[in-house]
Design a protein around this motif. Structure first.
Motif, PDB file in Angstrom:
ATOM      1  N   ILE A  88      54.180  20.255  37.316  1.00 49.15           N
ATOM      2  CA  ILE A  88      54.897  21.252  38.102  1.00 49.15           C
ATOM      3  C   ILE A  88      54.651  22.610  37.452  1.00 49.15           C
ATOM      4  N   ARG A  89      54.653  23.661  38.239  1.00 49.16           N
ATOM      5  CA  ARG A  89      54.534  24.987  37.627  1.00 49.16           C
ATOM      6  C   ARG A  89      55.672  25.170  36.625  1.00 49.16           C
ATOM      7  N   LEU A  90      55.351  25.676  35.456  1.00 47.27           N
ATOM      8  CA  LEU A  90      56.360  25.789  34.404  1.00 47.27           C
ATOM      9  C   LEU A  90      57.578  26.574  34.881  1.00 47.27           C
ATOM     10  N   ALA A  91      57.375  27.610  35.683  1.00 48.05           N
ATOM     11  CA  ALA A  91      58.492  28.415  36.166  1.00 48.05           C
ATOM     12  C   ALA A  91      59.464  27.610  37.011  1.00 48.05           C
ATOM     13  N   ASP A  92      59.016  26.474  37.556  1.00 47.66           N
ATOM     14  CA  ASP A  92      59.874  25.631  38.392  1.00 47.66           C
ATOM     15  C   ASP A  92      60.505  24.479  37.612  1.00 47.66           C
ATOM     16  N   GLY A 105      58.329  35.323  25.138  1.00 48.98           N
ATOM     17  CA  GLY A 105      57.805  36.351  26.024  1.00 48.98           C
ATOM     18  C   GLY A 105      56.562  35.942  26.787  1.00 48.98           C
ATOM     19  N   LYS A 106      56.377  34.650  27.014  1.00 51.15           N
ATOM     20  CA  LYS A 106      55.180  34.165  27.701  1.00 51.15           C
ATOM     21  C   LYS A 106      55.343  34.254  29.220  1.00 51.15           C
ATOM     22  N   ASP A 107      54.232  34.406  29.896  1.00 50.54           N
ATOM     23  CA  ASP A 107      54.205  34.490  31.356  1.00 50.54           C
ATOM     24  C   ASP A 107      54.202  33.072  31.924  1.00 50.54           C
ATOM     25  N   LEU A 108      55.348  32.629  32.435  1.00 48.51           N
ATOM     26  CA  LEU A 108      55.482  31.248  32.897  1.00 48.51           C
ATOM     27  C   LEU A 108      54.544  30.921  34.050  1.00 48.51           C
ATOM     28  N   SER A 109      54.159  31.921  34.833  1.00 48.76           N
ATOM     29  CA  SER A 109      53.313  31.665  35.995  1.00 48.76           C
ATOM     30  C   SER A 109      51.917  31.198  35.595  1.00 48.76           C
ATOM     31  N   ARG A 110      51.553  31.375  34.338  1.00 49.98           N
ATOM     32  CA  ARG A 110      50.220  30.988  33.881  1.00 49.98           C
ATOM     33  C   ARG A 110      50.169  29.543  33.388  1.00 49.98           C
ATOM     34  N   PHE A 111      51.320  28.868  33.377  1.00 50.43           N
ATOM     35  CA  PHE A 111      51.404  27.531  32.801  1.00 50.43           C
ATOM     36  C   PHE A 111      51.750  26.480  33.858  1.00 50.43           C
ATOM     37  N   CYS A 112      51.143  25.308  33.714  1.00 52.75           N
ATOM     38  CA  CYS A 112      51.567  24.117  34.449  1.00 52.75           C
ATOM     39  C   CYS A 112      52.185  23.175  33.435  1.00 52.75           C
ATOM     40  N   ALA A 140      46.602  21.587  38.415  1.00 54.48           N
ATOM     41  CA  ALA A 140      46.977  22.835  37.757  1.00 54.48           C
ATOM     42  C   ALA A 140      45.955  23.933  38.028  1.00 54.48           C
ATOM     43  N   ARG A 141      44.672  23.606  37.960  1.00 57.16           N
ATOM     44  CA  ARG A 141      43.630  24.617  38.174  1.00 57.16           C
ATOM     45  C   ARG A 141      43.478  24.968  39.647  1.00 57.16           C
ATOM     46  N   ASP A 142      43.384  23.938  40.501  1.00 60.46           N
ATOM     47  CA  ASP A 142      42.992  24.169  41.890  1.00 60.46           C
ATOM     48  C   ASP A 142      44.155  24.585  42.775  1.00 60.46           C
ATOM     49  N   ALA A 143      45.301  23.932  42.620  1.00 62.77           N
ATOM     50  CA  ALA A 143      46.447  24.230  43.477  1.00 62.77           C
ATOM     51  C   ALA A 143      47.304  25.364  42.925  1.00 62.77           C
ATOM     52  N   LEU A 144      47.412  25.440  41.601  1.00 64.24           N
ATOM     53  CA  LEU A 144      48.320  26.419  41.001  1.00 64.24           C
ATOM     54  C   LEU A 144      47.595  27.598  40.359  1.00 64.24           C
ATOM     55  N   GLN A 145      46.282  27.499  40.202  1.00 65.05           N
ATOM     56  CA  GLN A 145      45.516  28.533  39.502  1.00 65.05           C
ATOM     57  C   GLN A 145      46.134  28.848  38.136  1.00 65.05           C
ATOM     58  N   ALA A 146      46.591  27.815  37.456  1.00 67.41           N
ATOM     59  CA  ALA A 146      47.191  27.979  36.138  1.00 67.41           C
ATOM     60  C   ALA A 146      46.103  28.134  35.077  1.00 67.41           C
ATOM     61  N   ASP A 147      46.390  28.932  34.060  1.00 67.38           N
ATOM     62  CA  ASP A 147      45.469  29.113  32.947  1.00 67.38           C
ATOM     63  C   ASP A 147      45.687  28.081  31.846  1.00 67.38           C
TER      64      ASP A 147
END
Length: 217
Positions: A88-92, A105-112, A140-147
Motif C-alpha cells: 500500500i502507498r505508505l501515506a495510506d 521528514g521523509k516524503d511519504l508519497s515516494r514510498f510503498c 509499487a513501480r507501475d501503479a504507484l510510481q514509488a521510488d
C-alpha cells in the motif's frame, strides 16, 4: 477481543504449482475471512508469537480492500488462499507505521509499504516469497510510481526464550531482494502474545530498497 482462533484450514499437501494472483479493491472482499485466519495462523509462530484477534484482522484487511493504492498478492492452491503479501502507498498506511518517516521528514508519497508476507509451511521453499516481492515491487513501480519500497520486522533478542533451535532469520533473504535496514527508522506496535494476559509493546525496524536507483529519501 475474541479468544484464540481455530487453526487455519487448508489442503494438507502442496501441489506442484500455486497460482500467484494480484488482487485489488472489491475483488479482495470475499477473500478477507480466509486471509485474516491465514495471518493469525502464520504470525502465531516465532518471532511474532501473535495470539490473534479476528476483529482487528478484519479491520486491518479492509484497509487494503478500500484503498485505491493497495494490492494483495494471493497464493492460491486451487481456490484456497495459502499465502498472501500486501502493499500500500505508505501515506495510506496506519499512523504507527508512518510516524517514524514523518519524524525524519521523509516524503511519504515516494514510498510503498510492504505490510507482510505470510505463507503456510507446506508451501514454502517453492519460490513464493520471491514471487511475492517481485509482484509487490511491480505494483509499487507501475501503479504507484514509488521510488522506494519499505517494510518493518519485529526485533527479538538472540537469547529470546521462545526462539526455536536452528531458527534462521530472514535478513539474508531480504538482503538478496535488495533491501537494507535503516537504523533511523523504528516503530512500536502492540499485540498480545500467545499465553499473555494483555498486549505488550514490540519494537520493529524498517528495511528500505530503492526501486528506481534514486538516492535515499
Amino acid at each position: 477481543a475474541p479468544g484464540p482462533s481455530a487453526p487455519y484450514s487448508a489442503p494438507m499437501h502442496a501441489p506442484t504449482s500455486l497460482r500467484i494472483v494480484p488482487c485489488t479493491g472489491a475483488a479482495l472482499l470475499p477473500l478477507l475471512p480466509a486471509l485474516a485466519q491465514l495471518r493469525i495462523a502464520v504470525f502465531r509462530d516465532y518471532p511474532y508469537l501473535y495470539q490473534g484477534d479476528e476483529a482487528y484482522e478484519t479491520r486491518y484487511l479492509h484497509r487494503y480492500a478500500q484503498s485505491p493504492s493497495a494490492a494483495v498478492i494471493v497464493a492460491l492452491a486451487g481456490d484456497v488462499p495459502v499465502g498472501a503479501s500486501t502493499c500500500i502507498r505508505l501515506a495510506d498506511a496506519e499512523a504507527s507505521i508512518t510516524a517514524p518517516f514523518r519524524a525524519q521528514g521523509k516524503d511519504l508519497s515516494r514510498f510503498c509499504y510492504f505490510g507482510e508476507s505470510v505463507l503456510l509451511p507446506a508451501w514454502r521453499g517453492q519460490g513464493v516469497g520471491v514471487a511475492f516481492f517481485a509482484a509487490r515491487e511491480a505494483h509499487a513501480r507501475d501503479a504507484l510510481q514509488a521510488d522506494f519500497a519499505t517494510f518493518c520486522a519485529v526485533r527479538r533478542p538472540q537469547a529470546h526464550p521462545a526462539r526455536p533451535a536452528g531458527y534462521v532469520p530472514l535478513d539474508g533473504f531480504w538482503r538478496r531482494r535488495g533491501f537494507a535496514p535503516d537504523p533511523d527508522l523504528l516503530c512500536r506496535l502492540r499485540w498480545q502474545e500467545i499465553g499473555a494476559a494483555t498486549e505488550t509493546e514490540h519494537e520493529l525496524g524498517f528495511w528500505v530498497k530503492s526501486l528506481t536507483g534514486a538516492a535515499p529519501a
